[in-house]
Design a protein around this motif. Structure first.
Motif, PDB file in Angstrom:
ATOM      1  N   ARG A   1       4.377   3.790   3.901  1.00  0.00           N
ATOM      2  CA  ARG A   1       4.885   2.916   3.103  1.00  0.00           C
ATOM      3  C   ARG A   1       4.043   1.586   3.034  1.00  0.00           C
ATOM      4  NH1 ARG A   1      11.510   3.020   3.205  1.00  0.00           N
ATOM      5  NH2 ARG A   1      11.642   5.225   3.047  1.00  0.00           N
ATOM      6  N   LEU A   2       3.231   1.445   1.863  1.00  0.00           N
ATOM      7  CA  LEU A   2       2.137   0.418   1.966  1.00  0.00           C
ATOM      8  C   LEU A   2       2.741  -0.845   1.287  1.00  0.00           C
ATOM      9  CD1 LEU A   2      -0.888   2.802   0.849  1.00  0.00           C
ATOM     10  CD2 LEU A   2       0.182   2.500   3.036  1.00  0.00           C
ATOM     11  N   ALA A   3       2.614  -1.901   2.163  1.00  0.00           N
ATOM     12  CA  ALA A   3       2.925  -3.211   1.604  1.00  0.00           C
ATOM     13  C   ALA A   3       1.975  -3.908   0.408  1.00  0.00           C
ATOM     14  CB  ALA A   3       3.088  -4.173   2.625  1.00  0.00           C
ATOM     15  N   GLY A   4       2.371  -4.717  -0.190  1.00  0.00           N
ATOM     16  CA  GLY A   4       1.725  -5.157  -1.392  1.00  0.00           C
ATOM     17  C   GLY A   4       0.362  -6.228  -0.803  1.00  0.00           C
ATOM     18  N   ASP A   5       0.538  -6.441   0.773  1.00  0.00           N
ATOM     19  CA  ASP A   5      -0.751  -7.273   1.049  1.00  0.00           C
ATOM     20  C   ASP A   5      -1.790  -6.375   1.879  1.00  0.00           C
ATOM     21  OD1 ASP A   5       0.724  -6.490   3.495  1.00  0.00           O
ATOM     22  OD2 ASP A   5       0.646  -8.411   4.434  1.00  0.00           O
ATOM     23  N   VAL A   6      -1.611  -5.210   1.570  1.00  0.00           N
ATOM     24  CA  VAL A   6      -2.874  -4.244   2.333  1.00  0.00           C
ATOM     25  C   VAL A   6      -4.207  -4.571   2.166  1.00  0.00           C
ATOM     26  CG1 VAL A   6      -3.577  -1.944   2.358  1.00  0.00           C
ATOM     27  CG2 VAL A   6      -1.222  -2.347   2.962  1.00  0.00           C
ATOM     28  N   GLY A   7      -4.404  -4.851   0.774  1.00  0.00           N
ATOM     29  CA  GLY A   7      -5.887  -5.257   0.168  1.00  0.00           C
ATOM     30  C   GLY A   7      -6.120  -6.466   0.684  1.00  0.00           C
ATOM     31  N   ARG A   8      -5.157  -7.444   0.846  1.00  0.00           N
ATOM     32  CA  ARG A   8      -5.690  -8.799   1.236  1.00  0.00           C
ATOM     33  C   ARG A   8      -6.002  -8.577   2.768  1.00  0.00           C
ATOM     34  NH1 ARG A   8      -1.325 -10.020  -2.022  1.00  0.00           N
ATOM     35  NH2 ARG A   8       0.108 -10.375  -0.378  1.00  0.00           N
ATOM     36  N   ARG A   9      -5.242  -7.967   3.477  1.00  0.00           N
ATOM     37  CA  ARG A   9      -5.376  -7.664   4.995  1.00  0.00           C
ATOM     38  C   ARG A   9      -6.738  -6.953   5.152  1.00  0.00           C
ATOM     39  NH1 ARG A   9      -0.978  -4.390   6.746  1.00  0.00           N
ATOM     40  NH2 ARG A   9      -1.860  -4.857   8.805  1.00  0.00           N
ATOM     41  N   TYR A  10      -6.898  -6.146   4.561  1.00  0.00           N
ATOM     42  CA  TYR A  10      -8.370  -5.256   4.514  1.00  0.00           C
ATOM     43  C   TYR A  10      -9.511  -6.173   4.167  1.00  0.00           C
ATOM     44  CZ  TYR A  10     -11.948  -1.844   4.731  1.00  0.00           C
ATOM     45  OH  TYR A  10     -13.067  -1.124   4.579  1.00  0.00           O
TER      46      TYR A  10
END
Length: 311
Positions: A212-221
């Motif tokens: 389950r991927l959170a909405g902030d995965v892109g910001r964290r990466y």
């Protein structure tokens, strides 16, 4: 080929801005000359704190003596962007789609080593949807090649009469760019539709994990990789480029799958980006033997395989 030695890693944001400004002036075609420049950056040391943050975001165990197999791509990506944003690169940076990557790890790259990175455009090839550029990145330690990758980037355009797409150009990038990354208006990921990328060829691989991927995965990466393409960061910035929500970086999906796949030594990794992963969302990691994939409810986002490296 002209070799240019840099003294520091290029900044990504100025390269993106330059590429965006030059994109409207470019008329892509498969017989255009490629830049005869090989960028070299010697004396590269890994920032251990940044590496640990990258490992946590991507699911790798921290404290290994070797770099994750995807991490040299992060180190070399600014050099690739410098070339693709330059005047000599014939394809528009805006909307350029990362369709695949092949990584060969000739030996596990030591965390504490000093690296010499080199990046150049290998060639252009016609694709049924336009023209692909193949970009080669190399990492050396004490003069010996320990890691290399070949990334393909697709510029979609109408092909001229007489152009023929190679048989190997099988990836359908209508949604792949968004999965692997479109650059500029598509960032390092492509703007637009996701048609034609649902489903996979052949029987499905057995499921191994559900994430389950959170909405902030892109910001964290983005924080650990430097790739702050707006399509990965927030829903409102992604909507500016045609996506309903932010999408995960394609290279994060590869890294996350390899972290789950397990230890790698001297290997070749091949990954094809099929469709974007919308954030937040739920995906399934599947694998059997050398093959792995990342899939959603009704489409396959990524397919790949891990095999022994052969000289």
């Amino acid at each position: 080929m002209d070799t240019r030695t840099l003294t520091s890693s290029p900044a990504l944001l100025p390269a993106l801005a330059r590429g965006a400004l030059l994109s409207p002036l470019r008329r892509p075609r498969s017989d255009a000359p490629v830049p005869a420049t090989r960028l070299v950056l010697p004396g590269v040391r890994v920032d251990l704190a940044r590496l640990a943050a990258y490992e946590r975001v991507c699911g790798f165990a921290t404290g290994s003596r070797a770099l994750p197999p995807t991490y040299p791509h992060v180190l070399g990506f600014p050099l690739a962007m410098r070339i693709m944003a330059g005047r000599g690169f014939p394809l528009p940076l805006l909307g350029l789609v990362h369709t695949s990557i092949e990584i060969t790890q000739w030996s596990p790259p030591p965390v504490t080593a000093e690296y010499e990175l080199a990046v150049y455009v290998e060639r252009l090839v016609p694709h049924r949807r336009g023209t692909e550029a193949r970009v080669l990145t190399e990492a050396r330690v004490d003069g010996g090649l320990v890691w290399e990758s070949r990334s393909t980037y697709l510029a979609r355009h109408r092909r001229r009469a007489g152009d023929t797409a190679p048989e190997s150009a099988t990836t359908d990038p209508s949604g792949a760019g968004s999965a692997g990354g479109a650059i500029g208006t598509g960032g390092t990921n492509e703007v637009g539709s996701t048609d034609g990328a649902s489903g996979s060829e052949g029987p499905s691989l057995p499921s191994r994990a559900e994430w389950r991927l959170a909405g902030d995965v892109g910001r964290r990466y983005a924080a650990v990789s430097g790739d702050r393409n707006p399509i990965h960061l927030h829903p409102f910035t992604a909507r500016l480029f045609g996506f309903p929500r932010a999408i995960a970086h394609g290279m994060w999906t590869v890294a996350r799958c390899l972290a789950e796949y397990g230890p790698q030594g001297e290997v070749t990794v091949r990954a094809d980006f099929r469709a974007p992963v919308l954030l937040p969302g739920t995906v399934t990691y599947a694998a059997e033997g050398p093959a792995f994939e990342l899939r959603g409810k009704d489409r396959v986002h990524l397919t790949g395989e891990v095999r022994p490296a052969l000289w």
